[in-house]
Design a protein around this motif. Structure first.
Motif, short mmCIF file in Angstrom:
data_model
loop_
_atom_site.label_atom_id
_atom_site.label_comp_id
_atom_site.label_asym_id
_atom_site.label_seq_id
_atom_site.Cartn_x
_atom_site.Cartn_y
_atom_site.Cartn_z
N LEU A 188 7.87 5.71 8.93
CA LEU A 188 7.05 5.79 7.72
C LEU A 188 7.47 4.64 6.80
CD1 LEU A 188 7.32 9.65 7.08
CD2 LEU A 188 5.59 8.41 8.42
N LEU A 189 6.55 3.73 6.54
CA LEU A 189 6.90 2.50 5.84
C LEU A 189 6.06 2.29 4.59
CD1 LEU A 189 7.11 0.05 8.90
CD2 LEU A 189 8.99 1.31 7.80
N LEU A 190 6.73 2.08 3.48
CA LEU A 190 6.13 1.53 2.27
C LEU A 190 6.49 0.05 2.27
CD1 LEU A 190 7.15 4.32 -0.23
CD2 LEU A 190 4.78 3.58 0.15
N LEU A 191 5.48 -0.83 2.28
CA LEU A 191 5.73 -2.25 2.49
C LEU A 191 5.32 -3.08 1.28
CD1 LEU A 191 4.51 -2.40 6.17
CD2 LEU A 191 6.87 -2.58 5.37
N ALA A 192 6.18 -4.01 0.92
CA ALA A 192 5.93 -4.92 -0.20
C ALA A 192 5.76 -6.33 0.37
CB ALA A 192 7.11 -4.88 -1.18
N PRO A 193 4.54 -6.86 0.36
CA PRO A 193 4.28 -8.15 1.02
C PRO A 193 4.67 -9.36 0.22
CG PRO A 193 2.27 -7.33 0.05
CD PRO A 193 3.31 -6.26 -0.19
N GLY A 194 5.06 -9.16 -1.05
CA GLY A 194 5.25 -10.28 -1.96
C GLY A 194 3.96 -10.57 -2.70
N TRP A 195 4.04 -11.45 -3.69
CA TRP A 195 2.87 -11.81 -4.49
C TRP A 195 2.14 -12.93 -3.76
CZ3 TRP A 195 3.15 -14.04 -10.16
CH2 TRP A 195 1.85 -14.06 -10.70
N SER B 149 2.42 -0.99 -0.20
CA SER B 149 2.88 -0.77 -1.56
C SER B 149 2.99 -2.15 -2.22
CB SER B 149 4.20 0.00 -1.57
OG SER B 149 4.62 0.23 -2.90
N SER B 150 4.00 -2.34 -3.02
CA SER B 150 4.22 -3.62 -3.70
C SER B 150 5.62 -3.60 -4.29
CB SER B 150 3.20 -3.79 -4.82
OG SER B 150 3.53 -4.90 -5.63
N GLY B 151 6.22 -4.77 -4.40
CA GLY B 151 7.48 -4.84 -5.13
C GLY B 151 7.28 -4.42 -6.58
N GLN B 152 6.05 -4.51 -7.08
CA GLN B 152 5.76 -4.08 -8.45
C GLN B 152 5.77 -2.57 -8.59
OE1 GLN B 152 2.29 -6.08 -9.96
NE2 GLN B 152 3.08 -8.09 -9.40
N GLY B 153 5.83 -1.85 -7.48
CA GLY B 153 5.97 -0.41 -7.55
C GLY B 153 7.41 0.03 -7.78
N SER B 154 8.34 -0.91 -7.73
CA SER B 154 9.75 -0.59 -7.96
C SER B 154 10.02 -0.45 -9.45
CB SER B 154 10.65 -1.70 -7.38
OG SER B 154 11.98 -1.54 -7.82
N ARG C 131 8.66 -7.82 2.89
CA ARG C 131 8.07 -8.40 4.10
C ARG C 131 9.13 -8.81 5.12
NH1 ARG C 131 8.08 -11.99 0.08
NH2 ARG C 131 8.81 -14.14 0.45
N ASN C 132 10.33 -9.12 4.65
CA ASN C 132 11.40 -9.55 5.55
C ASN C 132 12.28 -8.41 6.05
OD1 ASN C 132 10.78 -12.39 5.33
ND2 ASN C 132 11.61 -12.28 3.25
N GLY C 133 11.95 -7.18 5.64
CA GLY C 133 12.71 -6.02 6.11
C GLY C 133 13.85 -5.61 5.20
N ALA C 134 14.00 -6.25 4.04
CA ALA C 134 15.05 -5.84 3.09
C ALA C 134 14.58 -4.63 2.30
CB ALA C 134 15.38 -6.99 2.14
N THR C 135 15.51 -3.74 2.01
CA THR C 135 15.19 -2.53 1.25
C THR C 135 14.83 -2.89 -0.19
OG1 THR C 135 16.63 -1.17 2.61
CG2 THR C 135 16.09 -0.33 0.43
N VAL C 136 13.74 -2.30 -0.67
CA VAL C 136 13.33 -2.47 -2.07
C VAL C 136 13.84 -1.26 -2.85
CG1 VAL C 136 11.39 -2.75 -3.66
CG2 VAL C 136 11.24 -3.70 -1.34
N PRO C 137 14.51 -1.44 -3.97
CA PRO C 137 14.98 -0.30 -4.76
C PRO C 137 13.82 0.45 -5.38
CG PRO C 137 15.39 -2.34 -5.96
CD PRO C 137 14.92 -2.75 -4.59
N TRP C 138 13.96 1.78 -5.38
CA TRP C 138 12.87 2.60 -5.93
C TRP C 138 12.73 2.42 -7.43
CZ3 TRP C 138 9.73 5.54 -2.77
CH2 TRP C 138 10.12 5.61 -1.43
#
Length: 230
Positions: free
Chosen positions: A177-184, A135-140, A223-230
């Motif tokens: 089941l993982l949605l992952l945000a790797p950073g930019w 996924s992406s942090g931009q999906g938040s 990427r570091n395992g911190a929860t990203v807000p939906w």
């Protein structure tokens, strides 16, 4: 590329979208760690890193997805990681200005193609394995305070929602089941403005996957395992 050569609890992995960028780096890193890796490429004949077994797949072609599932019948993976995606609009272009064909291709690839691939291949994943989606942090939606990349953001938010629906339909599933945000990340798609290198992102991202192995249910993590807000 100087990604570290740490060990991994994963023995068999499938990386969908391994021909370039983050997907290629992920496949190469796992192969260096001794993981048996199958990597898909859109164009047959694309050269992959040593140790990565190539399979052809166009995410926008449902028949190609079905054919890949047939070819893989009998295989078993600890990890299915769907990485493939596109970004076709300039950073500050309003969504209303994107060409219709580019909007459709973005959604077809980043959302429908990804979910069709998950639906077709997830039964090849070990009952205690991991199904991961890039996924992406931009999906938040909650974190969108700056705008930009509007259609790409929308595609990732839609992907997050559909993968959450997948998780709801598989509520008794013991897999991670993982949605992952790797950073930019500075790749061909991320562009030169991106503040992170592949070496900044990938080791941390794969470490997060390793730590979540055996933890059932859906999580949206950076990427570091911190929860990203939906």
């Amino acid at each position: 590329m100087s990604i570290e050569n740490a060990s991994s609890p994963i023995h068999d992995a499938m990386v969908v979208g391994a021909s370039r960028g983050l997907g290629r780096a992920i496949a190469e890193t796992y192969a260096r760690r001794g993981v048996r890796v199958v990597g898909t490429v859109r164009m047959p004949g694309t050269t992959l890193p040593d140790g990565v077994e190539p399979e052809a797949l166009d995410l926008t072609d449902s028949a190609a997805i079905a054919a890949l599932r047939t070819r893989l019948d009998g295989r078993r993976f600890d990890l299915l990681f769907v990485v493939a995606g596109v970004s076709l609009a300039p950073r500050w272009q309003p969504a209303a200005e994107i060409a219709t064909r580019d909007f459709e291709l973005t959604m077809d690839t980043n959302v429908l193609g990804v979910m069709r691939t998950i639906e077709a291949l997830h039964d090849l994943v070990d009952p205690t394995g991991t199904v991961a989606v890039m996924s992406s942090g931009q999906g938040s939606i909650a974190n969108n305070t700056s705008g930009g990349f509007e259609v790409y953001r929308a595609s990732k938010a839609a992907l997050n929602q559909l993968f959450r629906s997948f998780a709801a339909r598989h509520a008794d599933d013991r897999r991670s089941l993982l949605l992952l945000a790797p950073g930019w990340v500075n790749t061909g798609m991320g562009g030169p403005e991106a503040p992170l290198t592949i070496d900044d992102s990938i080791p941390a991202l794969l470490g997060t996957i390793d730590r979540q192995r055996g933890v059932p249910g859906l999580q949206y993590l950076d990427r570091n395992g911190a929860t990203v807000p939906w």
